[in-house]
Design an enzyme around this catalytic site. Structure first.
Site, PDB file in Angstrom:
ATOM      1  CB  SER A 100      -6.959  -2.792   2.043  1.00  0.00           C
ATOM      2  OG  SER A 100      -7.199  -3.204   3.205  1.00  0.00           O
ATOM      3  N   GLY A 101      -4.247  -2.165   2.457  1.00  0.00           N
ATOM      4  CA  GLY A 101      -2.413  -2.622   2.009  1.00  0.00           C
ATOM      5  C   GLY A 101      -1.847  -2.874   0.972  1.00  0.00           C
ATOM      6  CB  ALA A 102      -1.987  -0.744  -2.077  1.00  0.00           C
ATOM      7  N   GLY A 103      -0.089   0.292   1.217  1.00  0.00           N
ATOM      8  CA  GLY A 103       0.954   1.074   1.914  1.00  0.00           C
ATOM      9  C   GLY A 103       0.462   2.357   2.291  1.00  0.00           C
ATOM     10  CE  LYS A 104      -5.625   3.129   0.391  1.00  0.00           C
ATOM     11  NZ  LYS A 104      -5.463   1.688   0.821  1.00  0.00           N
ATOM     12  CB  SER A 133     -10.033   7.775  -3.594  1.00  0.00           C
ATOM     13  OG  SER A 133      -8.665   7.415  -2.900  1.00  0.00           O
ATOM     14  N   GLY A 184      -5.235   3.446  -3.309  1.00  0.00           N
ATOM     15  CA  GLY A 184      -4.955   2.080  -3.480  1.00  0.00           C
ATOM     16  C   GLY A 184      -5.911   1.119  -2.510  1.00  0.00           C
TER      17      GLY A 184
HETATM   18  N1  ATP Z   1       6.803   0.026  -0.411  1.00  0.00           N
HETATM   19  C1  ATP Z   1       6.440  -0.028   0.557  1.00  0.00           C
HETATM   20  N2  ATP Z   1       5.388   0.579   1.131  1.00  0.00           N
HETATM   21  C2  ATP Z   1       4.458   1.271   1.639  1.00  0.00           C
HETATM   22  N3  ATP Z   1       3.618  -0.090   2.639  1.00  0.00           N
HETATM   23  C3  ATP Z   1       5.245  -0.901   2.513  1.00  0.00           C
HETATM   24  C4  ATP Z   1       6.320  -0.857   1.225  1.00  0.00           C
HETATM   25  N4  ATP Z   1       6.274  -2.140   1.864  1.00  0.00           N
HETATM   26  C5  ATP Z   1       5.890  -3.512   2.570  1.00  0.00           C
HETATM   27  N5  ATP Z   1       4.504  -2.496   2.851  1.00  0.00           N
HETATM   28  C6  ATP Z   1       3.824  -2.946   3.863  1.00  0.00           C
HETATM   29  O1  ATP Z   1       2.972  -3.443   3.894  1.00  0.00           O
HETATM   30  C7  ATP Z   1       1.980  -2.294   4.364  1.00  0.00           C
HETATM   31  C8  ATP Z   1       1.225  -1.187   4.130  1.00  0.00           C
HETATM   32  O2  ATP Z   1      -0.109  -1.655   4.901  1.00  0.00           O
HETATM   33  P1  ATP Z   1      -1.071  -0.321   5.517  1.00  0.00           P
HETATM   34  O3  ATP Z   1      -1.618   0.023   6.422  1.00  0.00           O
HETATM   35  O4  ATP Z   1      -0.191   1.290   4.965  1.00  0.00           O
HETATM   36  O5  ATP Z   1      -2.091  -0.111   3.760  1.00  0.00           O
HETATM   37  P2  ATP Z   1      -3.056   1.029   3.706  1.00  0.00           P
HETATM   38  O6  ATP Z   1      -2.749   0.586   2.721  1.00  0.00           O
HETATM   39  O7  ATP Z   1      -3.553   1.862   4.827  1.00  0.00           O
HETATM   40  O8  ATP Z   1      -4.316  -0.257   3.638  1.00  0.00           O
HETATM   41  P3  ATP Z   1      -5.860   0.084   4.360  1.00  0.00           P
HETATM   42  O9  ATP Z   1      -6.539   0.859   2.834  1.00  0.00           O
HETATM   43  O10 ATP Z   1      -6.886  -0.837   4.595  1.00  0.00           O
HETATM   44  O11 ATP Z   1      -5.602   1.175   4.843  1.00  0.00           O
HETATM   45  C9  ATP Z   1       2.626  -2.472   5.959  1.00  0.00           C
HETATM   46  O12 ATP Z   1       2.651  -3.328   7.166  1.00  0.00           O
HETATM   47  C10 ATP Z   1       3.865  -1.571   5.521  1.00  0.00           C
HETATM   48  O13 ATP Z   1       4.511  -1.693   6.518  1.00  0.00           O
HETATM   49 MG    MG Z   2      -5.390   2.817   5.693  1.00  0.00          MG
END
Ligand code: ATP
Ligand code: MG
Length: 205
Positions: free
Chosen positions: A15-19, A87, A13
């Protein structure tokens, strides 16, 4: 547990989507169930195994190819792998699925609006200002999964709700043993969440 079945839980997903957040949330829960768990995170892997790579299509493909190799080795040694990488290319994720075998694709969806507002790393602002070339979702493609095993939406769900969806899938498919109750039956994911919330409120967690 003696009969752990290896699996790679592949979080994809924007960036920032929650992975990372979901994988980090699940890691201790899975360990408490007695499972061998390894977490592979894009940010960490890009500082070690793939630190020579950038964000061109070719480098992104190499990044995924290498981590697929690692996940394959771990999975065949009965480890539960939590793998969080943007990805963006479907063909690379499908290749990973074929290579790894036991594969659970988790599509971490979030509206672009919510992502820009959240902007955890401040990258969206920069990308929109044209300061980051090849930024997925803004100036680089993201190919959505067509048939993910689990889809979460972090613009409408809490972290706990999203993580519970993933855990439920893993339990239903025998990758994670359900928690046994004293009477021999098992807790549902919802019951377990409630118990955790209560213990948390009481200061035990
Ligand atoms: N349902 C949810 N699931 C996951 N994260 C959530 C949810 N609701 C809110 N958030 C918040 O959204 C943010 C997601 O950030 P995260 O670092 O996990 O993204 P990422 O997909 O790993 O991005 P990147 O590709 O940049 O590493 C976090 O601050 C988390 O607390
Ligand atoms: Mg991440």
């Amino acid at each position: 547990m003696t009969s752990q079945k290896g699996v790679t839980v592949w979080f994809t997903g924007l960036s920032g989507a929650g992975k990372t957040a979901i994988a980090r949330y699940l890691e201790p829960i899975l360990r408490e169930r007695g499972l061998k768990v390894e977490r592979l995170d894009g940010d960490v892997v890009r500082q070690s195994l793939t630190r020579d790579l950038g964000f061109s299509k070719e480098d992104r493909d190499k990044n995924i190819e290498r981590v697929t190799f690692v996940a394959k080795l771990l999975t065949r040694n009965d480890v539960l792998v939590l793998l969080s990488f943007i990805s963006p290319y479907r063909v690379m994720r499908d290749h990973a699925r074929d290579e790894i075998g036991n594969f659970v694709e988790v599509y971490c969806y979030c509206t672009l609006e919510a992502l820009m507002e959240r902007d955890v790393k401040g990258l969206y602002k920069k990308a929109i200002a044209g300061e980051i070339p090849n930024f997925t979702g803004i100036s680089d493609p993201y190919e959505e999964p067509l048939n993910p095993e689990v889809r979460i939406d972090s613009s409408t769900e809490t972290l706990e709700e999203s993580a519970a969806k993933v855990l439920a899938y893993l339990e239903e498919h025998g990758y994670v043993p359900p928690v046994p109750k004293l009477d021999g039956s098992t807790y549902t994911v919802e019951e377990e969440q409630l118990i955790e919330e209560r213990l948390g409120a009481l200061g035990y967690l």
